[in-house]
Write an enzyme that holds these catalytic residues in place. Structure first.
Site, PDB file in Angstrom:
ATOM      1  N   ASP A 191      39.383  38.062  32.555  1.00 41.19           N
ATOM      2  CA  ASP A 191      40.053  38.701  31.234  1.00 41.19           C
ATOM      3  C   ASP A 191      41.046  38.008  30.966  1.00 41.19           C
ATOM      4  O   ASP A 191      41.993  38.466  29.963  1.00 41.19           O
ATOM      5  CB  ASP A 191      40.263  40.230  31.489  1.00 41.19           C
ATOM      6  CG  ASP A 191      39.370  41.062  31.545  1.00 41.19           C
ATOM      7  OD1 ASP A 191      38.088  40.804  31.663  1.00 41.19           O
ATOM      8  OD2 ASP A 191      39.640  42.448  31.910  1.00 41.19           O
ATOM      9  N   ALA A 195      37.218  41.960  39.057  1.00 48.13           N
ATOM     10  CA  ALA A 195      35.669  41.484  38.722  1.00 48.13           C
ATOM     11  C   ALA A 195      35.514  40.026  39.004  1.00 48.13           C
ATOM     12  O   ALA A 195      34.870  39.519  39.879  1.00 48.13           O
ATOM     13  CB  ALA A 195      35.228  42.001  37.516  1.00 48.13           C
ATOM     14  N   ALA A 196      36.215  39.260  38.127  1.00 49.84           N
ATOM     15  CA  ALA A 196      36.092  37.881  38.145  1.00 49.84           C
ATOM     16  C   ALA A 196      36.502  37.180  39.635  1.00 49.84           C
ATOM     17  O   ALA A 196      35.811  36.372  40.070  1.00 49.84           O
ATOM     18  CB  ALA A 196      37.076  36.995  37.317  1.00 49.84           C
ATOM     19  N   SER A 252      37.332  44.820  43.296  1.00 49.76           N
ATOM     20  CA  SER A 252      35.849  44.926  43.256  1.00 49.76           C
ATOM     21  C   SER A 252      35.253  46.279  42.650  1.00 49.76           C
ATOM     22  O   SER A 252      34.797  46.966  43.279  1.00 49.76           O
ATOM     23  CB  SER A 252      35.065  44.663  44.561  1.00 49.76           C
ATOM     24  OG  SER A 252      33.838  44.631  44.296  1.00 49.76           O
ATOM     25  N   VAL A 310      51.069  37.418  43.738  1.00 52.12           N
ATOM     26  CA  VAL A 310      51.509  36.087  43.580  1.00 52.12           C
ATOM     27  C   VAL A 310      52.421  36.029  42.554  1.00 52.12           C
ATOM     28  O   VAL A 310      52.257  36.398  41.468  1.00 52.12           O
ATOM     29  CB  VAL A 310      50.079  35.288  43.194  1.00 52.12           C
ATOM     30  CG1 VAL A 310      50.691  33.580  43.007  1.00 52.12           C
ATOM     31  CG2 VAL A 310      49.286  35.239  44.277  1.00 52.12           C
ATOM     32  N   CYS A 327      34.427  49.028  33.434  1.00 54.22           N
ATOM     33  CA  CYS A 327      33.949  49.657  32.600  1.00 54.22           C
ATOM     34  C   CYS A 327      33.194  51.201  32.754  1.00 54.22           C
ATOM     35  O   CYS A 327      32.712  51.932  31.904  1.00 54.22           O
ATOM     36  CB  CYS A 327      32.633  48.723  32.094  1.00 54.22           C
ATOM     37  SG  CYS A 327      33.012  47.008  32.111  1.00 54.22           S
ATOM     38  N   ASN A 356      32.309  38.502  35.484  1.00 58.53           N
ATOM     39  CA  ASN A 356      31.446  38.301  36.397  1.00 58.53           C
ATOM     40  C   ASN A 356      30.884  36.844  36.466  1.00 58.53           C
ATOM     41  O   ASN A 356      30.946  36.082  37.317  1.00 58.53           O
ATOM     42  CB  ASN A 356      30.309  39.372  36.449  1.00 58.53           C
ATOM     43  CG  ASN A 356      29.569  39.242  37.425  1.00 58.53           C
ATOM     44  OD1 ASN A 356      28.545  38.353  37.983  1.00 58.53           O
ATOM     45  ND2 ASN A 356      29.547  40.382  38.304  1.00 58.53           N
ATOM     46  N   ALA A 407      47.462  42.444  43.656  1.00 59.05           N
ATOM     47  CA  ALA A 407      48.635  42.778  43.876  1.00 59.05           C
ATOM     48  C   ALA A 407      48.406  44.394  43.838  1.00 59.05           C
ATOM     49  O   ALA A 407      49.171  45.046  44.335  1.00 59.05           O
ATOM     50  CB  ALA A 407      49.409  42.502  42.322  1.00 59.05           C
TER      51      ALA A 407
END
Lengths: 452, 452
Positions: free
Chosen positions: B286, B12-13, B40, B82, B44, B308, B35
């Site tokens: 998160d 999300a972020a 997207s 990463v 929830c 978001n 990963a």
């Protein structure tokens, strides 16, 4: 000797005032005169009684007169019409209708809670028995009985304020076809053109006729004096039931005869203690105007919650208290079939009249998260002052979650937030209740972006 | 030469950040490493996919990777983990999982959107294939497939946060009996004792077991390694499905290894631009903490709307912008069967920790007008600072209209209103949507009365 408070009228403001006065002073003598047969009822529920959602008209009675009499020691007199006030002698003249007797009562303080009456159609035939001006509980009972007894097939409704729109849903539920004639092309007075279009679409979807920019010219009567059709300049609409919804006229006559001033709205002007210009006379409810705190302009808001708050303030102060009614911001909402419609603050017209440099913006978003099949569109209009960027008002329409979002926006207007502060709010999110960014915040963000 | 932004994580972020960065600078090179197989998506919504309300998991995907690639020119690399960040060289080391290759990429700015993982049960057997820790889309897909294939009869859920409570409704919809074991007697972390009692009552009404003050001691496994029962100190609960809901652990490891500091919540500490302590490294979502604006205390709020907003801010700033994330007030709500549960601001415990002189009050009112048969109870708890009379927080539970009223109260907390100002608000009223005086106002009035 105990002081005496007289309250004139007992629908919402009057009973709220009497109850509050009693809570403030248990020794006060309180007499409440009501010209009609009922007090303390939820007039706003009447369309839901017509629709059958509220099964019996008795359900609309919040508290019966005997509760006021026995539990609160409030002397409730039904069928008592106050015909005159003498502010010098501090005395009222009352027509005891049941016993057809004129009586006189002195007061220490007086509260005018005389309410409002429906504005009557001024075309010939408007007094026909199948023409209904809905406002009082009696009028709602009469309409329900008429539908039950006469089984009307086709209604014509005149006007498109929230009561006509709520009644459209009720008539539909009762199986009565309905055509709305309205002097403008925008149903739902409290929302402006961009949003009223959605009300028109909803009426169409539900099979309710909507004839814009049209006024009734005359009623066509049969030989029993019943309306059978409504003629306009262009068309004639057959009808065996007429709903007249032309707004209300505040009952100010006995007040003005006693020197109580009315304001620009035509209702009693009061200060923030609900005091009129005449010493010891207060006013509250649908006969009394309210200052919109955003524009500073006086309004007549004939709404149950406003009446209740007016009454609360007038009651406490008339009993010797000292509390302030802070004014309103014009918050209201209503349901029209599957649509929820709401408004708060001021619209763009009033904002211009009040001298603001007006910016408006409409966004369309959703009632629930992306993936939820039950998600529905929500349309939000914001009215913003360009200079201060303050949120002046908002209007909202949608099939789900629009009504309660009116109050999210109302709280923002109430707090005097700028549109930037609105956009920065942290609102709760869960998929069944909103998209990840709530429509209220989307409206704020979009306005911020456009304002630069 | 165009600058390069690297975003690590794309739930999300990360996608919010990448999209916002692109909107701010169309020439920026943007690479997003994820990963896992998906980006997207609306995590929830997962309980609603399990429940069958959202028919397919594919519905949870907000935008497929190719939309990011083609429409936004964002280089999305799935299955790329990463593994290290070198903040001196400004370079990341990436494990290209598909091709099992180590790659290196330099960055000008970097956004850590590494998310959080479910806190794992640390008792033997927690790795059994019928134990589900729900958080990622993969975990939700796996649970759905397990229910479909294995037709479990009895679940034991461990924990009683909102995800376990949402899943309780989902399991019920899928015909799985369910017992919740919880270390406290209060389900629904965000509401305090007075209101969590109503959640317990709802669970009972729906036939969901709730065992308070109980932790699982060990899992009893069959010879295939599947859990067949959960043993506690007192009882053994047979189960063929285990839901573990013990909260989340932010994925901070690659960040801390690069010198990024974490705050008291265990998540990355950031300033109001979402900048970490390491130059050119931002964090969002998160894995990142948020300051509660009421208490000033840092929190980990693993919520989609917060992620978001974090991403939006980090994305714009990492692209060269200069915008502020103002912090949150802890607003959230959720649905648990027929109950809506919400909270905003801070609870009474946090208010005490923050040094406020705390007053609390609970009122029970109704969701609709007096006469409406569908009216349901609503319970509101207010948390107020005695000295300033400011509203610090509110909690609300009810079968109807509680979730959106959370946001009415959130707007009041956001605006810093006193409880007196709250009580003075003009909220809309209509019988299908509220009583004549809204429960929010009743809560305010009652608090004002008690505070004196």
């Amino acid at each position: 000797m105990a002081k005496r408070l007289i309250v004139i009228g007992g629908v919402a403001a009057g009973t709220s005032a009497a109850s509050r006065a009693r809570r403030f002073d248990e020794n006060l003598e309180i007499i409440l005169f009501e010209a009609g047969p009922y007090i303390s009822y939820g007039a706003c529920d009447e369309p839901y009684f017509i629709a059958g959602v509220v099964p019996k008209w008795e359900n609309l009675l919040v508290r019966p007169p005997d509760v006021f009499r026995k539990k609160q020691n409030i002397d409730v007199r039904l069928h008592h019409e106050v015909t005159a006030i003498d502010p010098m002698k501090k005395e009222v003249t009352v027509h005891n209708i049941t016993e057809d007797r004129i009586e006189q009562y002195t007061y220490d303080t007086l509260i005018l809670a005389t309410g409002a009456r429906p504005r009557r159609l001024d075309i010939p035939g408007a007094d026909a028995p199948n023409v209904f001006h809905i406002k009082s509980l009696e009028s709602a009972i009469a309409l329900d009985e008429f539908i039950r007894a006469k089984k009307p097939q086709r209604a014509v409704s005149i006007g498109a304020g929230f009561i006509v729109l709520e009644l459209a849903e009720a008539l539909h539920a009762r199986g009565v076809a309905n055509v709305i004639l309205h002097r403008s092309d925008k149903p739902g007075k409290v929302v402006e053109a961009e949003l009223s279009a959605h009300i028109r679409a909803e009426l169409e979807k539900q099979g309710v006729g909507y004839v814009p920019n049209t006024a009734p010219k005359r009623f066509i009567l049969d030989d029993r004096g019943l309306v059978t059709a409504v003629a306009t300049d262009n068309e004639t609409y057959p009808a065996d039931l007429i709903i007249a919804g032309l707004g209300v006229v505040p009952n100010v006559e006995i007040g003005t005869a006693a020197g109580v001033l009315i304001g620009p709205s035509g209702a009693f002007a009061v200060d923030d203690h609900m005091r009129t210009n005449v010493p010891d006379i207060y006013a509250a409810g649908d006969c009394t105007e309210t200052i919109n705190r955003v524009s500073g302009l006086p309004h007549l808001y004939p709404l149950g919650d406003i009446a209740n708050k007016h009454g609360w303030t007038a009651g406490e102060n008339a009993a010797g208290g000292d509390i302030v009614y802070p004014g309103a911001i014009g918050s209201m909402h209503f349901k029209c079939f599957d649509l929820e419609v709401g408004a708060t603050g001021i619209g763009e017209d009033e904002a211009r009249r009040a001298g603001f440099d007006v910016f408006t913006n409409v966004v369309t978003h959703r009632s629930r998260a992306h993936a939820q099949p039950a998600s529905k569109p929500i349309h939000v209009k914001l009215v913003v002052d360009k200079k201060s960027r303050r949120l002046l008002g908002a209007q909202i329409v949608g099939a789900e979650g629009a009504a309660l979002r009116t109050n999210v926006l109302a709280m923002a207007v109430h707090a005097g937030l700028t549109v930037d502060q609105l956009a920065d709010a942290d609102l709760a999110y869960a998929p069944p209740f909103s998209p990840v960014i709530d429509p209220v915040l989307i409206a704020g963000r979009d306005a911020v972006k456009k304002l630069g």
